[in-house]
Design a protein around this motif. Sequence first.
Motif, PDB file in Angstrom:
ATOM      1  N   GLU A 151       1.401  22.937  -3.027  1.00  0.00           N
ATOM      2  CA  GLU A 151       2.403  23.350  -2.057  1.00  0.00           C
ATOM      3  C   GLU A 151       1.776  24.352  -1.092  1.00  0.00           C
ATOM      4  O   GLU A 151       1.025  25.244  -1.507  1.00  0.00           O
ATOM      5  N   THR A 152       2.068  24.183   0.193  1.00  0.00           N
ATOM      6  CA  THR A 152       1.588  25.116   1.197  1.00  0.00           C
ATOM      7  C   THR A 152       2.788  25.730   1.904  1.00  0.00           C
ATOM      8  O   THR A 152       3.839  25.102   2.021  1.00  0.00           O
ATOM      9  N   ILE A 153       2.610  26.945   2.357  1.00  0.00           N
ATOM     10  CA  ILE A 153       3.681  27.662   3.048  1.00  0.00           C
ATOM     11  C   ILE A 153       3.383  27.671   4.542  1.00  0.00           C
ATOM     12  O   ILE A 153       2.305  28.091   4.970  1.00  0.00           O
ATOM     13  N   HIS A 154       4.324  27.177   5.299  1.00  0.00           N
ATOM     14  CA  HIS A 154       4.235  27.141   6.758  1.00  0.00           C
ATOM     15  C   HIS A 154       4.870  28.420   7.292  1.00  0.00           C
ATOM     16  O   HIS A 154       6.058  28.660   7.093  1.00  0.00           O
ATOM     17  N   THR A 309       0.878  28.771  11.172  1.00  0.00           N
ATOM     18  CA  THR A 309      -0.242  28.684  10.243  1.00  0.00           C
ATOM     19  C   THR A 309       0.252  28.184   8.894  1.00  0.00           C
ATOM     20  O   THR A 309       1.447  28.265   8.581  1.00  0.00           O
ATOM     21  N   TRP A 310      -0.673  27.671   8.091  1.00  0.00           N
ATOM     22  CA  TRP A 310      -0.353  27.134   6.765  1.00  0.00           C
ATOM     23  C   TRP A 310      -1.329  27.706   5.749  1.00  0.00           C
ATOM     24  O   TRP A 310      -2.533  27.800   6.005  1.00  0.00           O
ATOM     25  N   ASN A 311      -0.805  28.063   4.577  1.00  0.00           N
ATOM     26  CA  ASN A 311      -1.644  28.542   3.479  1.00  0.00           C
ATOM     27  C   ASN A 311      -1.142  27.961   2.170  1.00  0.00           C
ATOM     28  O   ASN A 311       0.074  27.870   1.958  1.00  0.00           O
ATOM     29  N   ALA A 312      -2.078  27.611   1.299  1.00  0.00           N
ATOM     30  CA  ALA A 312      -1.676  27.231  -0.052  1.00  0.00           C
ATOM     31  C   ALA A 312      -0.902  28.383  -0.678  1.00  0.00           C
ATOM     32  O   ALA A 312      -1.219  29.565  -0.463  1.00  0.00           O
ATOM     33  N   ASP A 313       0.117  28.050  -1.454  1.00  0.00           N
ATOM     34  CA  ASP A 313       0.958  29.113  -2.027  1.00  0.00           C
ATOM     35  C   ASP A 313       0.197  29.973  -3.033  1.00  0.00           C
ATOM     36  O   ASP A 313       0.689  31.028  -3.454  1.00  0.00           O
ATOM     37  N   VAL A 321      -2.863  38.732   4.508  1.00  0.00           N
ATOM     38  CA  VAL A 321      -3.335  38.978   5.871  1.00  0.00           C
ATOM     39  C   VAL A 321      -2.291  38.525   6.883  1.00  0.00           C
ATOM     40  O   VAL A 321      -1.934  39.255   7.816  1.00  0.00           O
ATOM     41  N   ASN A 322      -1.771  37.310   6.685  1.00  0.00           N
ATOM     42  CA  ASN A 322      -0.779  36.787   7.628  1.00  0.00           C
ATOM     43  C   ASN A 322       0.504  37.616   7.620  1.00  0.00           C
ATOM     44  O   ASN A 322       1.115  37.834   8.672  1.00  0.00           O
ATOM     45  N   GLU A 323       0.914  38.054   6.455  1.00  0.00           N
ATOM     46  CA  GLU A 323       2.111  38.899   6.387  1.00  0.00           C
ATOM     47  C   GLU A 323       1.887  40.216   7.140  1.00  0.00           C
ATOM     48  O   GLU A 323       2.768  40.703   7.848  1.00  0.00           O
ATOM     49  N   GLU A 324       0.704  40.796   6.974  1.00  0.00           N
ATOM     50  CA  GLU A 324       0.379  42.021   7.698  1.00  0.00           C
ATOM     51  C   GLU A 324       0.445  41.814   9.210  1.00  0.00           C
ATOM     52  O   GLU A 324       0.861  42.690   9.962  1.00  0.00           O
ATOM     53  N   LEU A 325       0.012  40.639   9.648  1.00  0.00           N
ATOM     54  CA  LEU A 325      -0.038  40.339  11.079  1.00  0.00           C
ATOM     55  C   LEU A 325       1.321  39.951  11.648  1.00  0.00           C
ATOM     56  O   LEU A 325       1.446  39.768  12.862  1.00  0.00           O
TER      57      LEU A 325
END
Length: 340
Positions: A151-154, A309-313, A321-325
């Motif tokens: 599962e990836t999070i968009h 962006t997409w990241n594996a959960d 990093v994305n949450e910080e940004l």
Amino acid sequence: MTDIELRELKPFDYDLVDGWISASQAIAAHDLPELPVPISPRLRLRLVVPEKFTKYYRTVALKGGTVVGSSTLEHDLENNTHMMWLELDVHPEHRGEGIGARLLEHAEQTARQVGVRTLMAEVAYNFAPAPDRVAPGKTFAAKHGYTVGQETIHRTKDLTFNEGPELQELYDAACAKSEGYEVLTWSRTIPNELIEGYCYLKGRMVTDSPMGDLDFEKEEFSVERIRSEEKSLLDRGSIWLGAFARHKETGQAAGFTETHIMLGDEEHCYIGDTIVDPDHRGHRLGARLKVVNERQLSQWRPSMRYIHTWNADTNGYMISVNEELGYRVYCTDQELQKKL
């Protein structure tokens, strides 16, 4: 299902292409209303721009002469040749009529004839803006034997709030942590001095990134291939931006991130791959690269509002990093596969 006709989608069968575009736009508007509907020129260019290292098998379903669904099989001719990616869509007004099952049966038969052992697909669900939205693709895939490999999070970020003291502080801290590295940028084409390093890092994406139970094997990318794919992007009217980290002392490629701006889309853009080599992690390069690339994006498209962006959960570091940004969850994507 006897009134459903399947036909190969050829780029210069204009009436058929027009029907496919109309159906594709209706499906996008219905299933992902928060995202832009792809414009006609972009869809047409998908059909006519050649790709040397990838082959596509496209089929449309017609009912009463009207296109009501389609399937696309994407086959990489160099890497992971044992698999194909499947995209299958049915017009929302014609779901539940057996059209998806017919298209899927035909796609799986085609894959077997080519000698492929695994089909991959993706379905979106669990939408943050609409928690009660039905995701029929999830049920359909499970019914037909597709299992979840990962599962990836968009996530999306609203660039309206991109500049501020918090972001500058994050960037300054990342630069201090990674002072032994230089970050260079590219637009449209990768500079010759960076492309060998880019090929090396690109080949590590499926070995260094979380892949769950997905049936991926190691990949390799040549300069010839990257230049070919680069040309295809340009011929489709896309703009490709990137930021590349290089170790100052050794000149080693340390990481990169890239963003794609699609033809006709002035509000939404999409991050492609982001990677930091394992030997160079722990220096906040991921955060530094992303900020540099976002700032480059603002120069190319000042009116651009959303970046995706997409990241594996399970990829905790890149998620942090994305949450910080400032990226926030839009939906969850299931990466599916079926062994043929």
